[in-house]
Enzyme design. Structure first.
Site, PDB file in Angstrom:
ATOM      1  N   HIS A 177      18.859   0.494  -3.145  1.00  0.00           N
ATOM      2  CA  HIS A 177      17.773   0.804  -2.741  1.00  0.00           C
ATOM      3  C   HIS A 177      16.760  -0.782  -2.327  1.00  0.00           C
ATOM      4  O   HIS A 177      16.315  -0.148  -2.099  1.00  0.00           O
ATOM      5  CB  HIS A 177      17.829   1.449  -4.318  1.00  0.00           C
ATOM      6  CG  HIS A 177      15.688   1.609  -3.991  1.00  0.00           C
ATOM      7  ND1 HIS A 177      14.823   2.839  -3.442  1.00  0.00           N
ATOM      8  CD2 HIS A 177      14.819   1.560  -4.252  1.00  0.00           C
ATOM      9  CE1 HIS A 177      13.995   3.560  -3.768  1.00  0.00           C
ATOM     10  NE2 HIS A 177      13.501   1.815  -3.147  1.00  0.00           N
ATOM     11  N   CYS A 186       0.953  -0.749  -0.001  1.00  0.00           N
ATOM     12  CA  CYS A 186       0.194   0.280   0.461  1.00  0.00           C
ATOM     13  C   CYS A 186       0.951   1.631  -0.260  1.00  0.00           C
ATOM     14  O   CYS A 186       0.473   2.178  -0.230  1.00  0.00           O
ATOM     15  CB  CYS A 186      -0.746   0.056   0.532  1.00  0.00           C
ATOM     16  SG  CYS A 186      -0.790  -0.696   2.673  1.00  0.00           S
TER      17      CYS A 186
END
Lengths: 275, 429
Positions: free
Chosen positions: B100, B52
């Site tokens: 990342h 989400c």
């Protein structure tokens, strides 16, 4: 006797100051060990206050509650023991800090007012004196706890509503526990307040021949009583709780303070004595 | 794999407003997007993560192929213009991509730094990618590495100890309002995963009962069963508000489902008992004006993340440590990754064989004092020729174009490196 009494009062001030300082240290450090120590010191302060009142009783020869100094010491004493008795039943996070500071402030106020002994006016020479004044001031003790709880409630509620969490957020108790405290102290305080007014009225009948004479102190006590009555009634019928309850606890306490000091200094009347 | 690229491309809660994320959230599972992604020409391995708070794509691209544009269109569809997309998107190549992904896995890039959910989501996403045959040797290694980095960060730093996920934050707030949660009632509106998780946390704190309201009653019943609760239909919502203390809403509805007036009307029946609304739906389910009512507390997902900020400072200190670990692991991975390339492999292989022949030659020569200058030269030449002949085929194999046209040099490098034990063990294996 005089020296012992003075010494006791000084130690009361000192010990309460240390208790307040210890509670503040606890408040900032959140160290459980410090809280235990602080609570112990507060208990010692409570005992010393009791001893001081006893010594004062022996010194003046009647219940030491008639002068400004005595009444405020009594007020501090009842707040202390109301808190300790409350503490015995519920825990409310960091409540002790605020209460101890209030107790210390009260003692500080009492320390600057005159400690001279004034003979009791004949009208007050009765065993009703400890009953009426004592009960009323015990009520004030509980109501002052409700006041402290109310302030904490408003601060905490504001943080929760604004969603900006400051320093106090994690240190303050939950809203529900504050509301419970409010309800408990208000009910207990209100019972004593009612008793105070009833006993006062009976005593007035005996001393002055009339139950009620609309003396300013009586009037203001009644106003205070009504403020609390409305609040308690609303709480149990339509559920005035939370913020409104907290605000009302503060308003009620303001009325209490005014009855205690404001009336004596501003309005006079049969209840204004040596103070 | 000369020129082969790792490409990471995505959006998260920091870069992209909810409205844009909403348009791209891939809510219908992984299968469809993964198979579509695999079909993009030049895309050799791929992986997709959708939670989400973030959507991230990891692609191993054939050398000299540009796929950026195509992937962006794939991500956003035609609904958002490409210029706009670029504004929200972050694109990392190779080492930055590695860094990342490690940051994400270690939960250093999360909305709630240190929360543990992300690793599970990562693993799940990887499971799907592997199931649909999207990952290859490079991504397998890469993702597994990211899991172990996350684990290392978790054990070596205190980042997880005070870690709070959104649902944990909700519990924290509920405790500030209600004190003890024992005896409180929870209502879930919508049967989303996030709501389920929050409810799990609340039940763990001793909440008395759970009511589930959902558009399809069947799903509501399923979820209610899980918590030993009851299911209600959406029409009973307002009526239920009289009973419950905590409401967690996470429906996919486009409009508001509880309005200020609804709550105001039940407060009297509740005798002003506090009620705590948690709105984790995007877009919001609950009227933001609810907060104006006394004894009503409303938090949406952004508010919850600010709650988590409270213990952020302590975690920040740990985060510095964690970032150092990630940097370190990125370097290690780069070393391994470079080793994977053909040229260094050739070099390593040559060096190894040369070293062996040199060693053996020196040993033998030491035992043969009578061998003079010219003979010695001839011997050295012979040993050199033997090693070259032996290396000839493996090197040819490494350099050869594969017959299918698909570049599988990374597989070949892998084979050669393990056959000749060229890895000196610095990647932990």
């Amino acid at each position: 006797m005089n020296e012992i009494s003075d010494l006791l009062f000084l130690s009361v001030l000192g010990v309460t100051f240390i208790a307040g300082a210890a509670y503040l240290v606890f408040f900032f450090s959140q160290n459980i060990q410090v809280r235990k120590i602080a609570r112990m010191i507060l208990v010692v302060s409570g005992i010393l206050q009791t001893l001081y009142i006893v010594s004062r009783y022996m010194l003046v020869g009647h219940t030491p509650i008639t002068s400004q100094h005595e009444a405020v010491v009594f007020f501090a004493w009842s707040t202390t023991w109301a808190y300790l008795s409350f503490r015995w039943r519920y825990t409310v996070k960091n409540f002790g800090t605020l209460v101890t500071i209030l107790i210390f402030s009260l003692l500080l106020i009492s320390s600057v007012s005159s400690r001279d002994i004034t003979p009791l006016v004949p009208a007050l020479q009765s065993w009703w004196l400890p009953v009426h004044a004592g009960v009323s001031i015990i009520a004030y003790g509980f109501l002052s706890l409700a006041f402290c709880g109310g302030i904490m409630y408003l601060l905490q509620e504001r943080e929760l509503k604004s969603k900006r969490f400051g320093y106090f957020f994690s240190r303050f108790p939950s809203l529900e526990s504050l509301d419970q405290l409010n309800s408990h102290c208000l009910t207990t305080g209100f019972v004593f307040l009612t008793l105070g007014i009833v006993t006062g009225s009976i005593w007035a009948r005996q001393a002055w021949g009339t139950y009620w004479q609309w003396d300013p102190k009586e009037t203001w006590s009644l106003i205070t009583w009504f403020i609390y009555l409305v609040q308690i009634h609303q709480r149990f019928t339509v559920g005035w709780r939370g913020k409104r309850g907290a605000v009302m606890a503060i308003v009620g306490f303001a009325a209490v303070i005014f009855t205690l000091w404001g009336v004596t200094y501003l309005l006079g009347g049969a209840h204004s004595y040596a103070g | 794999m000369p020129g082969e690229k790792i490409l990471l491309l995505g959006v998260n809660h920091k870069t992209t407003p909810i409205e844009i994320r909403e348009k791209m959230a891939l809510s219908d599972g992984y299968e469809e997007p993964l198979t579509a992604l695999k079909k993009i020409p030049g895309c050799r391995e791929c992986y997709l993560l959708s939670t989400c708070n973030r959507v991230e794509l990891l692609v191993v691209v054939e050398p000299h192929v540009e796929v950026e544009e195509e992937i962006i269109t794939f991500l956003f569809g035609a609904r958002v213009s490409p210029e706009e997309c670029r504004q929200y998107l972050y694109i990392h190549y190779d080492e930055d991509a590695v860094h990342h992904l490690f940051m994400v896995a270690a939960s250093l890039d999360s909305m709630v730094v240190g929360e543990a959910q992300i690793l599970g989501q990562l693993k799940e996403a990887y499971r799907y990618a592997a199931q649909f045959d999207c990952t290859g040797p490079l991504l397998n290694k890469f993702l597994h590495k990211s899991f172990s980095v996350a684990k290392r960060v978790r054990t070596e730093t205190g980042i997880g100890s005070s870690a709070v996920s959104i649902s944990y934050a909700a519990v924290q707030l509920a405790e500030k309002i209600f004190g003890n949660l024992r005896g409180k009632k929870v209502m879930l509106i919508g049967a989303g995963e996030m709501a389920e998780l929050a409810a799990e946390h609340l039940v763990g704190q001793g909440v008395a009962s759970v009511v589930v309201a959902n558009r399809t009653l069947e799903r509501a019943l399923d979820l209610a069963k899980k918590f030993n609760g009851s299911a209600v239909s959406m029409d009973e919502l307002v009526q239920q508000l009289e009973q419950v203390d905590i409401v967690i809403s996470s429906t996919g509805a486009t409009g508001l489902i509880i309005h200020k007036q609804d709550v105001k009307s039940v407060m009297r029946a509740r005798r002003n008992k506090p009620i705590f609304f948690i709105d984790i739906a995007v877009p919001r389910d609950l009227d933001p004006k609810l907060i104006d009512i006394d004894n009503v507390y409303l938090y949406d997902i952004d508010d919850l993340s600010s709650v988590v900020e409270i213990n952020k400072y302590e975690r920040d200190k740990e985060a510095v440590k964690a970032v150092r670990i990630v940097d370190e692991e990125t370097l290690k991975f780069r070393k391994w990754y470079q080793g994977m390339a053909v040229t260094p492999t050739i070099r390593d292989l040559r060096a190894k064989v040369d070293a062996i022949s040199r060693l053996e030659l020196d040993r033998s020569l030491a035992r043969m004092p009578h061998v003079n200058g010219a003979d010695r030269k001839a011997l050295e030449k012979m040993v050199g020729a033997i090693s070259s002949r032996i290396l000839h085929d493996p090197l040819n194999y490494l350099k050869s174009e594969s017959c299918t046209g698909r570049d599988n040099s990374d597989m070949k490098v892998e084979i050669i490196r393990s056959l000749f034990r060229l890895d000196n063990g610095d990647d932990g294996k």
